[in-house]
Design an enzyme around this catalytic site. Structure first.
Site, PDB file in Angstrom:
ATOM      1  N   GLU A 276      -6.442   4.165  -5.986  1.00 41.04           N
ATOM      2  CA  GLU A 276      -7.690   4.539  -5.336  1.00 41.04           C
ATOM      3  C   GLU A 276      -8.048   5.952  -5.797  1.00 41.04           C
ATOM      4  OE1 GLU A 276      -9.532   4.827  -0.838  1.00 41.04           O
ATOM      5  OE2 GLU A 276      -7.540   5.651  -1.228  1.00 41.04           O
TER       6      GLU A 276
ATOM      7  N   HIS B 162     -10.992  -2.062   3.979  1.00 40.38           N
ATOM      8  CA  HIS B 162     -10.740  -1.492   5.310  1.00 40.38           C
ATOM      9  C   HIS B 162     -11.481  -0.185   5.560  1.00 40.38           C
ATOM     10  CE1 HIS B 162      -8.115   0.529   2.530  1.00 40.38           C
ATOM     11  NE2 HIS B 162      -7.917   1.480   3.405  1.00 40.38           N
ATOM     12  N   ASP B 163     -12.000   0.436   4.500  1.00 40.23           N
ATOM     13  CA  ASP B 163     -12.720   1.713   4.627  1.00 40.23           C
ATOM     14  C   ASP B 163     -14.224   1.560   4.483  1.00 40.23           C
ATOM     15  OD1 ASP B 163     -10.549   3.388   5.097  1.00 40.23           O
ATOM     16  OD2 ASP B 163     -10.198   3.774   2.964  1.00 40.23           O
TER      17      ASP B 163
ATOM     18  N   ASP C 299       0.862  -1.178   0.000  1.00 41.23           N
ATOM     19  CA  ASP C 299       0.000   0.000   0.000  1.00 41.23           C
ATOM     20  C   ASP C 299       0.898   1.227   0.000  1.00 41.23           C
ATOM     21  OD1 ASP C 299      -2.227   1.754   0.379  1.00 41.23           O
ATOM     22  OD2 ASP C 299      -3.255   0.151   1.460  1.00 41.23           O
TER      23      ASP C 299
ATOM     24  N   ASP D 258      -2.940   4.885  -2.506  1.00 45.30           N
ATOM     25  CA  ASP D 258      -3.978   5.556  -1.734  1.00 45.30           C
ATOM     26  C   ASP D 258      -4.308   6.924  -2.341  1.00 45.30           C
ATOM     27  OD1 ASP D 258      -5.525   5.519   0.869  1.00 45.30           O
ATOM     28  OD2 ASP D 258      -4.352   7.342   1.190  1.00 45.30           O
TER      29      ASP D 258
END
Length: 555
Positions: free
Chosen positions: A254, A330-331, A98, A199
């Site tokens: 993302e 995870h979000d 990540d 991200d």
């Protein structure tokens, strides 16, 4: 065009803090992941994506990085990471890191220097602006509540943070920043990692002049306004030219607020930037009618709206780009609770139905830890049960400060939408702390772990786990599932999600009942050559039972 390895792959996302603790300090770690690789290999996944494992003060659970070349000591050492990487590769799987480079932690050495003065080497590594009439430089709002600016007396200036104050945004206009990021990427790729999940990468190019957002800005309208800035293509192309194209890697960006048209620009099969994007259209459905509350709501997603969102991306990217397919991460809250039904009577059926609906589409599927078990939302009832920065901030802002909703209502919204629903520890067995740790878990477990866990799933041939295993195997074996074109059916149907896939004379028919009702639908399934997969033991033709999902092959 030659097909790439990542077009055939299925990715498994690991939230390291909650996956497996090996040293009983209550926090998941890298040796814990290594211990569980055989389980992931049995599931059949090809790629492991790790949420950030770098040194971090953990204001936002690792998305505030203080040192990109150092492993967070709570997760282990660089030797532990290298052992995990080697063990992953030995099993024929790949590993995705990540990468968080829109912002760093305010504890990063770059920021610590940058904040001291306007004339040091790192002065322009971040986005600094003078006050305007004694106030913030513009009206932008942070994704985690409050203004997107924080004042630093040493410089007499504000710095920009689109997220928490502890996450200052990097200044990508500065070529030295770009080169520093590229060097970080080379560091990990030279170690042998197989790519990056990036991200909020579409926020790195800010609008020229940093003008105000029109109207009354919210966190959402600010991010939409900043997203896909004027130099994004240029920055991503430079990253690819100088780094990514020199390695055989997988990249997913993302991109909140991006459209399919944007995605084709950055990830088109003929372009040279990233492989695919994470889009948010389907997970942003059912926002609160009061725009000030944004995503915080407890209303179910309407199926026709879900179909519009997913079908739009399937059709727009076909032959031009590549989809990433996901229900949760995870979000996001747990998919079976949000899009299905987590009542014990229906949970297993609904979890399998959701998996089937997504995995038969064109793109690379992502499985979030515990999804293959049908793990559910935690259904917390008190604010002191939450730990996520976003959840705590929004409760304080909406209930205490602005008084837009009362406490019980906001708790219902959190129970439906909080990121903490995805972050409870992985449920391995029915023993103490679900087999996650022999110590005190860093975060409370979902109370249903005695019923929903890996041990129970592996002993039950009808479990969600074995259904996901079969879905993954089918994808690996079928060019039709991997590459077929997408045809939507009955987009206004409020109960059944149906679509076809076509490839080289073969057709796939997917039918999923999103309700607890028995319904009748005839999409020509009686003429099929084979029932490929179903979540019921028998096939009743045009009858679809509660949460029934079935896939037919026409040769």
């Amino acid at each position: 065009m030659a097909h790439k390895w990542w077009q055939k792959a299925v990715v498994y996302q690991i939230y390291p803090m909650s996956f497996q603790d090996s040293n009983n300090d209550g926090i998941g770690d890298l040796p814990g992941i290594t211990q569980r690789l055989d389980y992931l290999h049995q599931l059949g996944v090809d790629v492991l994506w790790l949420n950030p494992i770098y040194k971090s003060p953990n204001q936002d659970n690792g998305y505030d990085i203080a040192d990109y070349r150092t492993i967070n000591p709570q997760y282990g050492t660089m030797a532990d990471f290298e052992e995990l990487l080697a063990a992953t590769h030995q099993r024929g799987m790949k590993l995705l890191m990540d990468l968080v480079v829109n912002h760093t932690s305010d504890q990063h050495a770059w920021f610590q220097e940058s904040r001291k003065s306007k004339d040091n080497r790192y002065a322009d590594y971040y986005i600094w602006r003078d006050p305007v009439d004694g106030h913030e430089p513009n009206n932008w709002r942070s994704a985690f509540s409050g203004p997107a600016w924080t004042y630093v007396p040493e410089r007499g200036q504000y710095y920009l943070h689109l997220f928490a104050p502890g996450q200052p945004d990097l200044n990508w206009e500065n070529p030295e920043v770009r080169e520093a990021v590229f060097n970080i990427e080379r560091f990990w790729l030279d170690k042998g990692v197989d790519g990056f999940r990036m991200d909020v990468i579409n926020l790195i190019s800010k609008p020229a002049g940093l003008p105000d957002v029109a109207g009354t800005p919210t966190a959402g309208t600010t991010l939409d306004f900043v997203a896909d800035g004027p130099r994004l293509n240029e920055f991503l192309r430079q990253m690819n030219d100088e780094v990514l194209s020199h390695y055989d890697v997988m990249t997913v960006g993302e991109m909140p607020g991006s459209t399919p048209e944007d995605a084709i620009k950055y990830t088109g099969l003929d372009s040279h930037e990233l492989n695919m994007v994470f889009q948010f259209q389907h997970v942003n459905l059912s926002p609160n009618p009061d725009v000030r509350l944004g995503k915080w709501n407890d209303q179910p997603v309407k199926l026709p709206e879900l179909k519009v969102a997913l079908n739009r991306w399937q059709k727009a990217l076909d032959g031009k780009g590549w989809n990433s397919l996901y229900w949760n991460n995870h979000d996001q809250p747990r998919a079976v609770s949000r899009f299905g039904n987590d009542d014990p009577k229906y949970r297993v059926l609904a979890a399998k139905m959701l998996g089937t609906t997504l995995h038969m589409m064109q793109g690379t599927p992502y499985v979030y830890e515990g999804e293959e078990l049908g793990m559910t939302n935690a259904h917390f009832t008190r604010i002191d049960q939450y730990e996520d920065l976003e959840s705590l901030n929004i409760y304080r802002e909406m209930v205490k400060q602005r008084k837009l909703v009362d406490g019980p209502t906001m708790l219902k919204y959190l129970a439906n939408m909080s990121r903490d629903n995805a972050r409870t520890p992985m449920q391995w067995d029915a023993g103490k702390n679900a087999g996650f740790t022999a110590g005190t878990p860093w975060y409370r477990l979902n109370t249903n772990y005695p019923e929903i866990n890996v041990d129970a799933a592996l002993k039950d041939q009808t479990s969600v786990f074995y259904h996901y295993q079969k879905l993954i195997k089918l994808r690996h074996q079928s060019d039709l599932i991997q590459y077929g074109t997408f045809e939507e059916l009955d987009p206004l149907d409020e109960q059944v999600y149906a679509y076809r896939r076509h490839y080289q004379g073969q057709t796939l028919l997917v039918m999923s009942n999103f309700t607890d009702q028995v319904v009748q639908r005839d999409s020509g399934q009686q003429k099929a050559d084979e029932l490929l997969i179903s979540n019921y033991p028998d096939d009743q033709g045009t009858t679809l039972r509660p949460y029934e999902s079935k896939v037919y092959l026409f040769k």
